[in-house]
Scaffold this active site. Structure first.
Site, short mmCIF file in Angstrom:
data_model
loop_
_atom_site.label_atom_id
_atom_site.label_comp_id
_atom_site.label_asym_id
_atom_site.label_seq_id
_atom_site.Cartn_x
_atom_site.Cartn_y
_atom_site.Cartn_z
N HIS A 74 76.99 -70.95 60.35
CA HIS A 74 78.04 -71.64 61.64
C HIS A 74 78.40 -72.90 60.85
CE1 HIS A 74 76.80 -69.41 65.12
NE2 HIS A 74 75.40 -69.39 64.42
N GLU A 79 80.60 -74.48 62.22
CA GLU A 79 80.89 -75.32 63.28
C GLU A 79 79.57 -76.63 63.68
OE1 GLU A 79 80.25 -72.24 63.73
OE2 GLU A 79 79.39 -72.07 65.75
N CYS A 123 78.95 -65.38 63.03
CA CYS A 123 77.85 -64.94 63.54
C CYS A 123 77.88 -63.62 64.41
CB CYS A 123 77.24 -66.00 64.22
SG CYS A 123 75.43 -65.72 64.62
#
Lengths: 717, 234, 84
Positions: B204, B206, B87
């Site tokens: 993302h 994560e 990002c």
């Protein structure tokens, strides 16, 4: 002395003069004018707020602090509060909303809690009204841009559209933070001989007297008031959060207070008064953005992203080092003293001096006259038998699902980062928002809700219903409610009928809190929400927080399984009063909402919690706006499954399907668990509705629609 | 395997990615402040996390790309060390020119946060070796400036060398206008450099590394890195 | 040394889609501004620079643009220098 110029009433002026034993000077009057405004002093509502129960086993910190704290177990607390930023959002929607989010985050931070979740209460005018598009898009962008950048997820909220908010939209910002109970920072622990430190952004002229601005009705020339709007800097806020939490972890601060309304004066005098110390401040030490500011401007500036710290002199060097690392301004602006004298120096000269307690607590309360509205009972007239039944039930359901207040709010929450911090188990668009806590089993659940239409019709019942709605939603999800925060948005209290309505709303809310043992731990009041076009609906907004012991005991919504049996639990005769259905059909709000039944509510909550914890249902949803039909439709679309529903009831179908109010929920139960479910709900009204099957939703032969044609939130997989 | 996560002022996914790596792999992860001049010795993977470094003021990632620690990060990348930008971190990597192109304001100029489907275009990278070619995975996006853009000739060069690693797609793996949330050229969500050791992506991983958060498609991303490094050691 | 006031105008390069400009253009059109042809949104940066000459001030400003203020892949800029 022309005290009225500073927004001070005669009795307030006299009280100030008596407390000081002399004439207050201009600087002091300006300060009192702001500190004793409705927004800061709660002078019209202080005595009413005492009606709320605020004690309970799980309450760690109740009203009066920056936010309330409830015990989540294992030494961890949830600090939370909801606060309004209505007037700023009405005149500068983007900045007003952004700084509203920033302000509530600092309230949570001030307790030493890490802010982990936000929710927003948005009340917009009619979608077609001239200003609504501009106001709503500005407010939503403001909430999003601030929250996204600061890295606090916005996990839920409530959005309502009604013409009463055309000129006066509401923005209520909720935030929740986590704090270890042995690390809570208090504003009551300052001792004489400590330093008063200002951390964060420089002080400028923005937002001067914003609190006073929030305490009058919006005038047509409100645009001229725009200089008092603060500008938010989420980047600075993010640095401030990290710096404050580092200071706290290193135990370098004695006390901390955020600077919200009325800036330095409010925060510092509050610490002094609550801690029982005096304070001397040197305003020439305040880092300024504009060189030529007057002492009263410095006193009242509402520049954002600042915190007031009380620091032991021996820790100052370390505090400065932390501030430097986070690239924040940090300055000693004074010290605490013995006694309770609060004085402000400017280049060595005393410009204001009060007893510390006078600023925060000295404002004489106002008991406005109250009168039951003349036309209240007239508004209750509703003979259901004279209402025509819908001609096309399918069309009625589809229209209801598309009503602005009921339709999907994806356009709003897509603009919010709802996942940052990676704790979001259920984000926006669900009946409850759920967060996990890293390293623990426990989940935190929260709901923000309001029902202004019912509050307008019968404020006592409406107030109770608004609280009950949040508790029901939590209980169905398996979350034991621990406490709530409220934002009381009302028009001017100076109108006796409006004052009565507010009082009754508060009484109704208090009755429900009492019945469900859900104490009020924090809150905020916003009055004078009216313009030349009229007053807003009475709008108490409730944010309730609960705890789910583990993920296995969380009952989700929208998880029907093929072959499940559908049940409605709860009384079978709701009411069309104040319902979205009636509003849609008639364009006006009428009828008398259901009576609040404390024992029924308590019985519902008990059984709902057990239903979730014993795992006897696949899916559950409390029945709320739009009634049972909307609840069924939402469960169907989210599950991607149809159902055949058919039942006999002692009332009209439109009343059962679209009526609102009362402790009701829709459950989907696997066949094998039906006996268990039934025994769990023994002694409570229970209606078997039908079965989950196929791809069509069929209800009593009148509604028959393919589920994939219903408006639904986006599904990825 | 040693990982360093760089924290810029305004980063806000730093702790998320620290947690995801630790939780998925159980390996050592360190946070490194942007003001440092060095990254810890023996660092295998450097991650530039998501967030709003320097408030996204001027241009997203522009100021972070010029912060003190970046020289050490760039050296790490030039030496062939693994470097990942997620990002805002992807924006930083393009600003440093370690990756080509730039990330512009979304086609509809607003922040957008939602789960997205991605097609894995290349499994020949250390970051994606445990996915199947063409596999459709779900990672959330959360950005206002994710429209990947670069001049036509460079775009062609990027495509020709197989530098595109992730593309936005629909459930069937088709890259369509509707499946592209931000207007990125050719639906590009993530790219790798010519050396194959520097990856930038807008979505993302994560946020897709635990079942309780609604998805585990990101786990293979971390495991790919782990297994690549294991193989390198052998 | 003289203080120079430098105005830097930064625009997206021609051919790079300016989504904000487009959105504003649509908005203005919907407000009835039919004569509007196009909108481009850029950045305006002011610098105050000490330098011996206007040319030196300009050179320093251009270097600042190259170093940080402008991303040459997507943006173009122009510089105006004014004596204080």
């Amino acid at each position: 002395m022309d005290f009225r110029r500073y927004g001070i009433r005669e009795e307030e002026y006299l009280a100030a003069r008596e407390a000081l034993g002399r004439e207050p000077n201009e600087c002091e009057l300006r300060i009192l004018g702001v500190m004793w405004s409705e927004h800061c002093s709660y002078k019209s509502t202080k005595h009413l707020l005492k009606l709320f129960p605020n004690k309970g086993d799980k309450v760690v910190l109740g009203p009066g602090e920056n936010a309330g704290i409830v015990d989540l177990g294992d030494g961890l607390g949830a600090a939370f509060k909801v606060e309004s930023h209505n007037h700023p959002s009405a005149v500068a929607p983007y900045q007003g909303a952004a700084t509203g989010v920033g302000g509530i985050i600092r309230d949570i931070l001030a307790l030493g809690a890490r802010p982990v979740a936000s929710m927003d209460g948005l009340f917009f005018g009619a979608p077609g009204h001239g200003k609504t598009a501009m106001l709503s898009s500005g407010i939503v962008r403001g909430v999003g841009d601030y929250g996204n950048a600061v890295g606090v997820p916005t996990v839920g909220g409530k959005t309502v559209y009604d013409p009463s908010y055309n000129e006066n939209p509401l923005l209520n910002a909720f935030n929740l933070g986590l704090v270890r109970l042995d690390e809570i920072v208090s504003s009551q622990t300052a001792k004489p001989g400590q330093l008063v430190v200002l951390l964060g952004s420089k002080t400028g002229r923005d937002g001067i007297a914003g609190a006073a601005f929030a305490s009058v009705e919006l005038s047509d020339d409100a645009k001229a008031d725009r200089p008092s709007i603060q500008i938010g800097d989420p980047f600075a806020e993010k640095l401030l959060i990290e710096a404050c939490l580092e200071l706290q972890a290193k135990r370098l601060i004695v006390s901390m207070q955020d600077m919200g309304a009325a800036g330095i004066t409010s925060s510092s005098s509050e610490v002094a008064a609550k801690s029982g110390v005096g304070m001397v401040l040197a305003f020439d030490k305040v880092p300024l953005r504009a060189a030529d500011m007057e002492p009263w401007e410095i006193a009242l500036s509402e520049s954002q992203e600042r915190m007031l710290l009380i620091v032991e002199p021996r820790h100052l060097e370390e505090v400065m080092a932390v501030a430097e690392r986070w690239e924040l301004d940090c300055a000693v602006i004074g010290e605490t003293t013995e006694g309770d004298g609060y004085s402000i120096l400017f280049h060595g000269e005393e410009v204001a001096s009060f007893p510390a307690s006078l600023v925060g607590d000295g404002c004489p309360p106002i008991h406005w006259p109250a009168r039951k509205p003349d036309n209240l009972e007239k508004g209750w007239e509703l003979d259901v038998e004279t209402l025509p039944l819908p001609e096309d039930w399918n069309e009625t359901l589809l229209s209801l699902l598309s009503e602005p207040s009921l339709a999907s709010k994806e356009w709003i929450y897509d603009q919010y980062d709802s996942m940052v911090q990676t704790n979001t188990v259920r984000g926006p668009g669900h009946p409850v928002s759920v967060l996990r806590i890293k390293g623990r089993e426990t989940l935190v659940a929260m709901v923000l809700d309001a029902d202004p239409w019912k509050c307008a019709l019968d404020p006592f019942r409406g107030g109770a219903e608004a609280v009950a709605r949040t508790v029901r939603a939590l209980a169905v999800a398996g979350a034991e409610p621990l406490g709530l925060t409220d934002c009381l948005n009302f028009p001017s209290p100076e109108n006796p009928e409006q004052y009565w309505v507010m009082m009754e709303c508060i009484k109704g809310m208090a009755a429900c809190c009492e019945a469900l043992q859900c104490p009020v731990v924090s809150g905020n009041v916003s009055l004078y929400n009216e313009s030349a076009a009229g007053a807003i609906l009475p709008t108490p907004v409730i944010g309730t927080v609960g705890v789910i012991p583990s993920v296995g005991q969380f009952l989700p919504s929208g998880r029907w399984h093929d072959g499940d049996v559908l049940f409605q639990v709860g009384p079978c005769i709701p009411s069309l009063a104040g319902s979205q259905y009636l509003l849609m059909r008639e364009g006006r709000n009428r009828g008398r909402p259901l009576e609040f039944l404390p024992d029924v509510e308590a019985g519902f909550v008990r059984r709902a919690l057990k239903t979730a914890r014993d795992g006897v249902a696949s899916s559950g949803r409390a029945v709320a706006g739009g009634g049972l039909a909307v609840a069924i439709a939402r469960e169907a679309t989210e599950s991607g499954l149809g159902a055949v529903v058919s039942f006999e009831i002692p009332t009209r179908r439109d009343v059962l399907l679209f009526g609102e109010g009362g402790a009701r929920a829709l459950y989907s139960v696997p066949m094998a668990k039906v006996p268990l479910f039934k025994s769990l709900w023994r002694g409570f009204p229970l209606l078997e509705l039908g079965r989950v099957q196929g791809a069509e939703l069929e209800i009593n032969g009148v509604i028959s629609v393919p589920v994939d044609t219903l408006p639904s939130p986006r599904r990825i997989r | 395997m040693k990982t360093a996560v760089i924290i810029f002022p305004g980063s806000n996914c730093d702790q998320d990615v620290l947690y995801a790596v630790r939780n998925t792999l159980g390996t050592e992860v360190r946070a490194v402040w942007h003001g440092e001049r060095e990254i810890p010795d023996g660092t295998d993977l450097v991650i530039l996390p998501g967030g709003f470094s320097y408030g996204d003021y001027l241009r997203c990632g522009a100021m972070a790309a010029r912060s003190p620690v970046m020289q050490a990060v760039i050296d790490h990348g030039r030496r062939g060390g693994l470097l990942l930008g997620i990002c805002n971190g992807f924006q930083v990597l393009t600003e440093t020119r370690l990756l080509p192109g730039a990330l512009l304001t979304n086609r509809i100029p607003a922040f957008i946060c939602r789960p997205c489907l991605l097609r894995v275009e290349s499994t020949a990278t250390p970051f994606t070796s445990m996915y199947a070619e063409g596999q459709v995975v779900q990672f959330p996006i959360a950005h206002a400036d994710g429209r990947y853009t670069l001049p036509d000739d460079e775009l062609k060069a990027l495509e020709d060398r197989g530098g595109v690693v992730f593309r936005y797609c629909d459930g069937a793996g088709n890259v369509t206008e509707e499946s592209n949330p931000n207007g990125a050229m050719n639906g590009i969500a993530g790219i790798v450099n010519e050396g194959g050791n520097i990856l930038g992506l807008m979505p993302h991983p994560e946020r897709a590394s635990e079942a309780i958060l609604g998805g585990v498609d990101g786990c293979a991303f971390w495991r790919s890195i782990f297994s690549t490094l294991q193989e390198r050691r052998v | 040394m003289t203080a120079w006031h430098v105005h830097v105008y930064i625009q997206l390069k021609d051919g790079v889609l300016d989504t904000q400009g487009k959105a504003v253009e649509r908005s203005l059109h919907s407000l009835g501004h039919d004569s509007l042809q196009a909108v481009k949104i850029g950045k305006y940066v002011q610098l105050w620079i000490n330098a011996d000459s206007e040319q030196s001030a300009r050179q320093q400003a251009v270097r600042m643009c190259d170093d940080l203020l402008v991303n040459g892949i997507i943006e173009q800029f122009s510089v105006e220098v004014e004596g204080e």
